[in-house]
Design an enzyme around this catalytic site. Structure first.
Site, PDB file in Angstrom:
ATOM      1  N   SER A  52     -11.593   9.379  29.001  1.00  0.00           N
ATOM      2  CA  SER A  52     -10.898   8.413  30.258  1.00  0.00           C
ATOM      3  C   SER A  52     -11.272   9.091  31.439  1.00  0.00           C
ATOM      4  O   SER A  52     -11.206  10.329  31.766  1.00  0.00           O
ATOM      5  CB  SER A  52      -9.463   8.171  29.965  1.00  0.00           C
ATOM      6  N   TYR A  75      -1.288  11.671  27.378  1.00  0.00           N
ATOM      7  CA  TYR A  75      -2.501  10.910  27.256  1.00  0.00           C
ATOM      8  C   TYR A  75      -3.873  11.598  28.021  1.00  0.00           C
ATOM      9  O   TYR A  75      -4.638  11.909  27.476  1.00  0.00           O
ATOM     10  CB  TYR A  75      -2.225   9.413  27.920  1.00  0.00           C
TER      11      TYR A  75
END
Length: 284
Positions: free
Chosen positions: A176, A189
């Site tokens: 990401s 995350y």
């Protein structure tokens, strides 16, 4: 693409040089440049029922691959993805279960091999995220669930798949943009996504001698079910508008990165990441 590790000693007397005098001449075209790039391949995609995973499954099928779709419990989405793959003339196997379990990950690989007899592409894509504005609100259980889903499963799947992969096979990991710029409300995350980058680069070095390439994709804000399942209505309304292109991306805009990394088009790439993120400049 080539088994030759070095070129014969040679020189030319002037620059930029003459290609016709080189031996062997540089390779500038592929036999499969037109047509399906993944014909005869079998791919496993975790989190393949929806979003980026679904788009990748369909794109792989469009390029001739059969697909194994791993998903948690979204039965309707998984069935629809299977239909979309089959509509492309390819076979799809859907397997339900939690990739936090090493036992389940081993069963995934066993079922894939049992169905298709081979495995050529592994896409580690499953992920969860739980935003917390305050760092101290990240519970131990949340931390464990996030790491077990987002990075432990990548180890489990890759390890189980490795005995079945061969020279020319490809592992593709979904990271990401948060791995590169951080995220104040997705600390756990973003940490897993950073771990995925290091995992990818390290495994790429480890498997290079086997001819197995390991790369990754680090998407920016992409419109997937994870977004409305994570954020408030107000946040969703503004989602993705802060990138240079001014909008969230669609999964179909990310899928070609996976096709490229899975195919011979990227035969000289390993340990690398592609960044379909709407124009955000990050330090790779």
């Amino acid at each position: 693409m080539s088994d030759q590790q070095s070129k014969p000693a040679q020189s030319q007397s002037s620059q930029p040089g003459k290609e016709h005098e080189m031996h062997p001449e540089p390779k500038v075209e592929r036999s499969n440049a037109i047509g399906p790039k993944l014909k005869g391949k079998v791919a496993l995609i975790t989190g393949g029922d929806s979003g980026i995973g679904r788009a990748v499954a369909v794109a792989f099928a469009q390029h001739g691959a059969n697909v194994v779709i791993s998903y948690l419990d979204e039965d309707k989405d998984a069935l629809e993805t299977r239909k979309m793959v089959e509509d492309q003339g390819q076979k799809a196997l859907i397997i339900k279960g939690d990739v936090r379990s090493a036992v389940h990950c081993n069963e995934l690989i066993d079922k894939a091999i049992g169905e298709f007899g081979q495995l050529d592409i592994v896409v580690n894509n499953a992920a969860k995220q739980f935003p917390k504005e305050n760092f101290e609100d990240i519970s131990e259980s949340q931390l464990a669930e996030t790491f077990e889903t987002n990075i432990f499963s990548f180890f489990y799947i890759s390890k189980a798949a490795l005995p079945h992969l061969k020279k020319g096979s490809s592992i593709i990991n979904t990271s990401s943009v948060t791995a590169y710029r951080g995220s104040d409300h997705l600390i756990d995350y973003a940490s897993t996504k950073g771990a995925i980058v290091s995992f990818t680069r390290s495994l790429a070095k480890n498997l290079a001698s086997k001819g197995i390439r390991v790369n990754g994709v680090a998407p920016g804000p992409i419109w997937t079910p994870l977004i409305p399942a994570t954020f408030s209505k107000e946040h969703v309304d503004e989602f993705g508008t802060d990138v240079p292109l001014g909008r969230p991306g669609e999964p179909v805009e990310v899928a070609p990165s996976y096709v490229f990394l899975a195919s011979e088009d990227s035969s000289y790439m390993t340990g690398q990441f592609l960044h379909p993120n709407g124009g955000e400049i990050i330090n790779t």
